[in-house]
Design a protein around this motif. Structure first.
Motif, short mmCIF file in Angstrom:
data_model
loop_
_atom_site.label_atom_id
_atom_site.label_comp_id
_atom_site.label_asym_id
_atom_site.label_seq_id
_atom_site.Cartn_x
_atom_site.Cartn_y
_atom_site.Cartn_z
N SER A 36 0.90 -1.11 0.16
CA SER A 36 -0.09 0.17 -0.01
C SER A 36 0.80 1.05 0.04
O SER A 36 2.07 1.40 0.55
CB SER A 36 -0.93 0.08 1.16
N ASN A 37 0.15 2.11 -0.85
CA ASN A 37 1.05 3.44 -0.78
C ASN A 37 1.22 4.07 0.77
O ASN A 37 1.98 5.19 0.96
CB ASN A 37 0.32 4.43 -1.88
N ALA A 38 0.12 3.83 1.53
CA ALA A 38 0.24 4.29 2.89
C ALA A 38 1.50 3.76 3.72
O ALA A 38 1.90 4.39 4.81
CB ALA A 38 -1.26 3.83 3.64
N THR A 39 1.84 2.80 3.30
CA THR A 39 3.13 2.26 3.90
C THR A 39 4.60 2.86 3.76
O THR A 39 4.96 3.21 2.43
CB THR A 39 3.57 0.64 3.49
N LYS A 40 4.79 3.82 4.75
CA LYS A 40 6.04 4.68 4.56
C LYS A 40 7.27 4.33 5.07
O LYS A 40 8.41 4.63 4.62
CB LYS A 40 5.68 6.08 5.07
N ASN A 41 7.45 3.43 6.28
CA ASN A 41 8.54 3.01 6.72
C ASN A 41 8.94 1.70 6.71
O ASN A 41 7.78 0.91 7.32
CB ASN A 41 8.46 3.73 8.32
N VAL A 42 9.87 1.16 6.45
CA VAL A 42 10.15 -0.34 6.38
C VAL A 42 11.53 -0.53 6.97
O VAL A 42 12.45 0.22 7.13
CB VAL A 42 10.34 -0.69 4.99
N GLY A 43 11.57 -1.74 7.76
CA GLY A 43 13.05 -2.46 8.20
C GLY A 43 13.34 -3.54 7.41
O GLY A 43 12.47 -4.30 6.81
N ILE A 44 14.44 -3.85 7.63
CA ILE A 44 15.20 -4.68 6.94
C ILE A 44 16.01 -5.53 7.90
O ILE A 44 17.00 -4.74 8.69
CB ILE A 44 16.05 -4.44 5.63
N VAL A 45 15.99 -6.91 8.03
CA VAL A 45 16.52 -7.66 8.85
C VAL A 45 17.09 -8.82 8.30
O VAL A 45 16.44 -9.60 7.48
CB VAL A 45 15.78 -7.89 10.21
N ALA A 46 18.14 -9.67 8.79
CA ALA A 46 18.70 -10.85 8.48
C ALA A 46 18.28 -11.77 9.37
O ALA A 46 18.48 -11.69 10.51
CB ALA A 46 20.11 -10.68 8.10
N ARG A 47 17.90 -12.87 8.99
CA ARG A 47 17.76 -14.06 9.87
C ARG A 47 18.25 -15.52 9.30
O ARG A 47 17.64 -16.36 8.91
CB ARG A 47 15.98 -14.35 9.72
N THR A 48 19.49 -15.24 9.12
CA THR A 48 20.32 -16.27 8.48
C THR A 48 21.18 -17.19 9.22
O THR A 48 21.78 -18.19 8.92
CB THR A 48 21.02 -15.83 7.24
N THR A 49 21.63 -16.73 10.34
CA THR A 49 22.62 -17.50 11.21
C THR A 49 21.77 -18.85 11.68
O THR A 49 20.70 -18.54 12.43
CB THR A 49 22.89 -16.36 12.68
N PRO A 50 22.47 -19.70 11.66
CA PRO A 50 22.03 -21.11 11.88
C PRO A 50 21.94 -21.05 13.56
O PRO A 50 22.91 -20.87 14.35
CB PRO A 50 22.69 -22.17 11.53
N THR A 51 20.72 -21.78 14.08
CA THR A 51 20.88 -22.23 15.48
C THR A 51 21.84 -23.22 15.77
O THR A 51 22.48 -23.90 15.06
CB THR A 51 19.34 -22.45 15.79
N ASP A 52 21.82 -23.51 17.24
CA ASP A 52 22.76 -24.60 17.57
C ASP A 52 21.82 -25.80 17.81
O ASP A 52 22.67 -26.97 18.19
CB ASP A 52 23.37 -24.43 18.98
N ASP A 53 20.87 -25.86 17.13
CA ASP A 53 19.94 -26.98 17.28
C ASP A 53 20.53 -28.15 16.41
O ASP A 53 20.35 -29.27 16.72
CB ASP A 53 18.50 -26.90 17.14
N ASN A 54 21.04 -27.79 15.18
CA ASN A 54 21.41 -28.51 14.14
C ASN A 54 22.75 -28.53 13.81
O ASN A 54 23.21 -28.24 12.96
CB ASN A 54 20.63 -28.48 12.86
N LYS A 55 23.57 -28.04 14.90
CA LYS A 55 24.93 -27.80 14.83
C LYS A 55 25.56 -28.89 13.91
O LYS A 55 26.55 -28.30 13.17
CB LYS A 55 25.58 -27.59 16.28
#
Length: 347
Positions: A36-55
């Motif tokens: 939507s054109n009403a959306t003016k502010n956006v955030g960008i984030v990385a979620r690619t670091t693997p957890t220790d569960d499947n180390k």
């Protein structure tokens, strides 16, 4: 040369006998992803670091791919930077905020994890003053060695790659995978989920083993550059783009059509329209139907889709012009795209 001349003449005769000409119309298509054109502010984030569960599983994968945790993190940061730069240049949003310091992880490298909870997304957005969240959820670089000369080679790690090159000629390919999701916490909706793939390839053999070793040592920087480019390219999914539309218009039917055609060829479309409008009242139904159809084309050229639809509908319903029915369906599709574009841009 004479034969070629005859071919050109033949094509010219055929084209001149056609009852229609082509016109190209530049138009803007809505972005593949609707925000939507009403959306003016956006955030960008990385979620690619693997957890220790499947180390162990992740460690095996990283060893075979010549990939380290540091490379994943640095390349992911480059991918975020590429998207941020592209969105900043486009000026679609008022605020574009790369968000660092979050402990977001993925269970297994290379595949989309389960979606973040809306509670977590809302918290991130509220804390950073953004409306939606771009999340890089996949980053992976996979090393493959494909022998060109028929000599089977066991490849377990980067050292084996160099050893393999001394025995046969091989292609060393790094496949880079990224994957983005866009979260809309207000509507609790995933606006997009999109994977991307890019390949980097070098050829290795005993003859150029020194160059191959240097290429592998420079592989890290090549992966990071590729990640940046892929982030840049992902921005195109939320940016409207130009297309060239092709339309047919009638050039034959009466003397007015001939004059109008000459006007159209000099881009005097309004002048051509004056004559087509006269012919819409022609007593010959075929000519009147063609004139109504051409008035529809003129209306689209002038950006008036509703009027174009009215003329096309009249051409088909009143005069049975079959080309007008196909064109009417194109116009309906065009109107839907324009409505989506208006929602995206506010224009």
């Amino acid at each position: 040369m004479k034969a070629f001349g005859y071919i050109i003449l033949f094509i010219t005769v055929i084209l001149s006998s056609c009852k229609t000409n082509l016109v190209y119309i530049n138009a803007t298509n809505p972005a593949p992803v609707t925000i939507s054109n009403a959306t003016k502010n956006v955030g960008i984030v990385a979620r690619t670091t693997p957890t220790d569960d499947n180390k162990i599983l992740n460690a095996i994968h990283q060893n075979r791919s010549g990939e380290s945790l540091k490379l994943i993190q640095e390349s992911s940061a480059e991918c975020v930077r590429g998207l941020n730069d592209a969105l900043t240049q486009n000026k679609r949003f008022d605020i574009i905020k790369p968000i660092n310091g979050l402990d977001l992880k993925t269970p297994v490298t290379g595949t989309f994890p389960s979606q973040l909870s809306w509670t977590e997304v809302e918290s991130i957005c509220n804390n950073n003053g953004v409306d939606i969240l771009f999340v890089l959820e996949v980053f992976d670089s996979e090393l493959k060695v494909i022998p060109i000369t028929p000599k089977p080679t066991k490849i377990d790690n980067v050292v084996d790659v160099i050893n393999a090159a001394t025995q046969s000629q091989v292609n060393i390919t790094t496949t880079i995978k990224t994957g983005w999701r866009i979260y809309d916490p207000k509507n609790k909706y995933i606006l997009d989920e999109y994977p991307m793939v890019e390949n980097l390839t070098v050829t290795a053999s005993a003859a150029n083993i020194v160059n191959t070793t240097e290429a592998l040592l420079g592989r890290k920087e090549a992966i990071k550059q590729s990640a940046n480019n892929m982030g840049h390219r992902y921005a195109s999914r939320i940016i409207p783009y130009w297309v060239s539309l092709t339309r047919d218009y009638y050039v034959k039917g009466s003397n007015n059509f001939k004059i109008a055609t000459r006007r159209a060829r000099t881009r005097n479309w309004d002048g051509a329209g004056e004559l087509w409008l006269i012919e819409t009242k022609n007593k010959k139904r075929k000519i009147a139907g063609r004139a109504c159809y051409n008035m529809a084309i003129l209306s689209e050229i002038n950006g008036d889709i509703d009027t174009a639809m009215t003329w096309a509908q009249k051409s088909y319903e009143d005069y049975r012009n079959k080309l007008a029915l196909s064109y009417l369906n194109l116009l309906r599709n065009r109107k839907q795209k324009l409505q989506k574009l208006e929602y995206q841009t506010g224009n």
